[in-house]
Design a protein around this motif. Sequence first.
Motif, short mmCIF file in Angstrom:
data_model
loop_
_atom_site.label_atom_id
_atom_site.label_comp_id
_atom_site.label_asym_id
_atom_site.label_seq_id
_atom_site.Cartn_x
_atom_site.Cartn_y
_atom_site.Cartn_z
N GLY A 1 25.44 57.34 -9.02
CA GLY A 1 26.61 56.76 -9.65
C GLY A 1 27.75 56.45 -8.69
N VAL A 2 27.39 55.96 -7.50
CA VAL A 2 28.38 55.76 -6.45
C VAL A 2 28.49 54.27 -6.11
N PRO A 3 29.70 53.69 -6.10
CA PRO A 3 29.86 52.31 -5.63
C PRO A 3 29.45 52.19 -4.17
N GLY A 4 28.98 51.01 -3.79
CA GLY A 4 28.53 50.80 -2.43
C GLY A 4 29.59 51.11 -1.39
N ALA A 5 30.84 50.72 -1.66
CA ALA A 5 31.91 50.96 -0.68
C ALA A 5 32.15 52.45 -0.47
N GLU A 6 32.07 53.22 -1.54
CA GLU A 6 32.23 54.67 -1.40
C GLU A 6 31.08 55.27 -0.61
N ALA A 7 29.87 54.77 -0.85
CA ALA A 7 28.72 55.26 -0.10
C ALA A 7 28.88 55.00 1.39
N LEU A 8 29.36 53.83 1.77
CA LEU A 8 29.56 53.51 3.18
C LEU A 8 30.57 54.45 3.82
N ARG A 9 31.61 54.79 3.09
CA ARG A 9 32.64 55.66 3.66
C ARG A 9 32.14 57.09 3.86
N ARG A 10 30.97 57.42 3.33
CA ARG A 10 30.40 58.76 3.54
C ARG A 10 29.62 58.85 4.86
N VAL A 11 29.48 57.72 5.55
CA VAL A 11 28.77 57.70 6.83
C VAL A 11 29.80 57.85 7.96
N PRO A 12 29.80 58.96 8.69
CA PRO A 12 30.89 59.26 9.63
C PRO A 12 31.15 58.19 10.66
N TRP A 13 30.11 57.57 11.23
CA TRP A 13 30.36 56.64 12.33
C TRP A 13 30.99 55.33 11.88
N LEU A 14 31.14 55.13 10.55
CA LEU A 14 31.76 53.91 10.05
C LEU A 14 33.26 54.06 9.81
N ALA A 15 33.81 55.25 10.06
CA ALA A 15 35.21 55.53 9.70
C ALA A 15 36.19 54.51 10.27
N GLU A 16 36.00 54.12 11.52
CA GLU A 16 36.95 53.20 12.16
C GLU A 16 36.69 51.75 11.82
#
Length: 390
Positions: A123-138
Motif C-alpha cells: 500500500g505504498v505510493p511509488g514516490a514513498e518507496a523510492l525515498r526508502r532507498v538510502p542512496w537516493l536521498a540526495e
Amino acid sequence: MITEVRVAPVTLPMGRPFVHSGKARATTASVVVSIGATGYEGFGEGAPREYVTGESLAGAVEALRAFGPERLNRMVDVTDLDAALRALADLDLPAVVGGARPMPAAAAALELAVFDLVCKIHGVPGAEALRRVPWLAETLTERPEPVPVSYVLDMATEPAATVEQLDAEALRSIRHIKLKATKDVGDCVRRADYVREKFAPVATLSVDVNGDWDRATALRAAHALRPLGIAWLEEPVTPRDWSAMRATREEGGIPVMLDESCWGLDDLDMAAQLGAADLVNARVSKCGGIFPTLRLIRRARELGLNAQLGVHVGEVGPLWAAARLLSCSVGRLATVEAGKQDEWFPTPLTEPPYRVNRRKYLAHPLEGAGLGLVPSPALRDACHWTVADG
C-alpha cells in the motif's frame, strides 16, 4: 509470494505517426509484463528498439518468458518491502535478463512490474518507496510535485502547423522546445529560427538529431544554429563517435546531449572522460528500469553533467507512469518529456488515463500505490499473454 508471471507483446496503431530523420513510427512496439500475487497484480513495460539497444520485441518477450514465479521469488521477497526495494535497486537486471548482451528494455518491463506489485502489496505510493532507498536521498525531492514538460516538434508537419494551434497561455507556459532535426541543415536552421521567434525569450530550444549527421554536417549545423541560442544538440552524430561529439561541443560551440550513445554508466563515464558531452537523456526503457535510470542521473551529476528525463515514442502505460514518477520526484532536471499519448491513442490505454495539462504544459504526479495505474480494457484486449515458467 509471486504466483503468476505473464508476458505480452503489444502493437497498436497510433493516431498519427511520429517522424524524425532516422525513423517514422506509426505503431506501438512494447512488451508488457503482469506479475500476480494473491489479490494483487503489478504491471511493467519495456520499449524494445533495435536502433537504440539492439532489442527486438520478439526477443524481449522470449527472454522474459524465462522469469517465472519460482525464479522471481528467489530474486525478490515481495513480502518484505524494504528487502524487496533493496534487491531491485542492487540487481543488474539488464545483464540478468540478457546475459552477455544486456537487454535494458526487457529488464525495464520486469523491474517495473515487480516494483509496482511490491508497492501495491504494501500500500505504498511509488514516490514513498523510492525515498526508502538510502542512496537516493540526495537525488529525490521531499515530495512529488507537478513538473513543466517540453514541447516536442517532430517532422510529421511544419512547425507552424502545430505551433499556431497553441493558445496564448500555452505559448507563455512552455519553457523548453525540442525540435527534431532534418538532414538538410538549411531547412533545420529555418525551422529552428521560426520556433525561436515564436517562443523567444522565455523558452529554451534544443535540436534532436537522432545520430543522423556526420562530423562535417554537425559542425556546419552548429555554426549556423549557434546564433539562435540553441541550448543543446541531442545525439548530433553517429552514436558513440566521441571525437565528433567533442568537436561539436568545442569547435561548434553548442553543448551536446547523449541519447542513443548512452545506455548506462560505462557509456556516460567514457563520454565524460573524452569531453564528449554536457548532458544525458535518461529514458527508463533504455536504461533498464527505474533504479538504473536514477543511478545514471546521479552519476551524471557527479561528473558535472545535467540530465533530461525522456520517453520513448508510443509507450502504452507503465513506462510513461514510471517516467512521470521520476520526473515529479527528481529535482534539477534540465527538462522533462511527457509523451503525447493523448494524440497517439485516442482510446485511453490506462486507468486513470494519460493526462498532461496542455495549457500550462505541466505534468502532475499520479496517485495511488506503485506506478499509480492499471491497463484499461483496450490495453488488456491488445495483450496476447503467454505464461512465463522459467
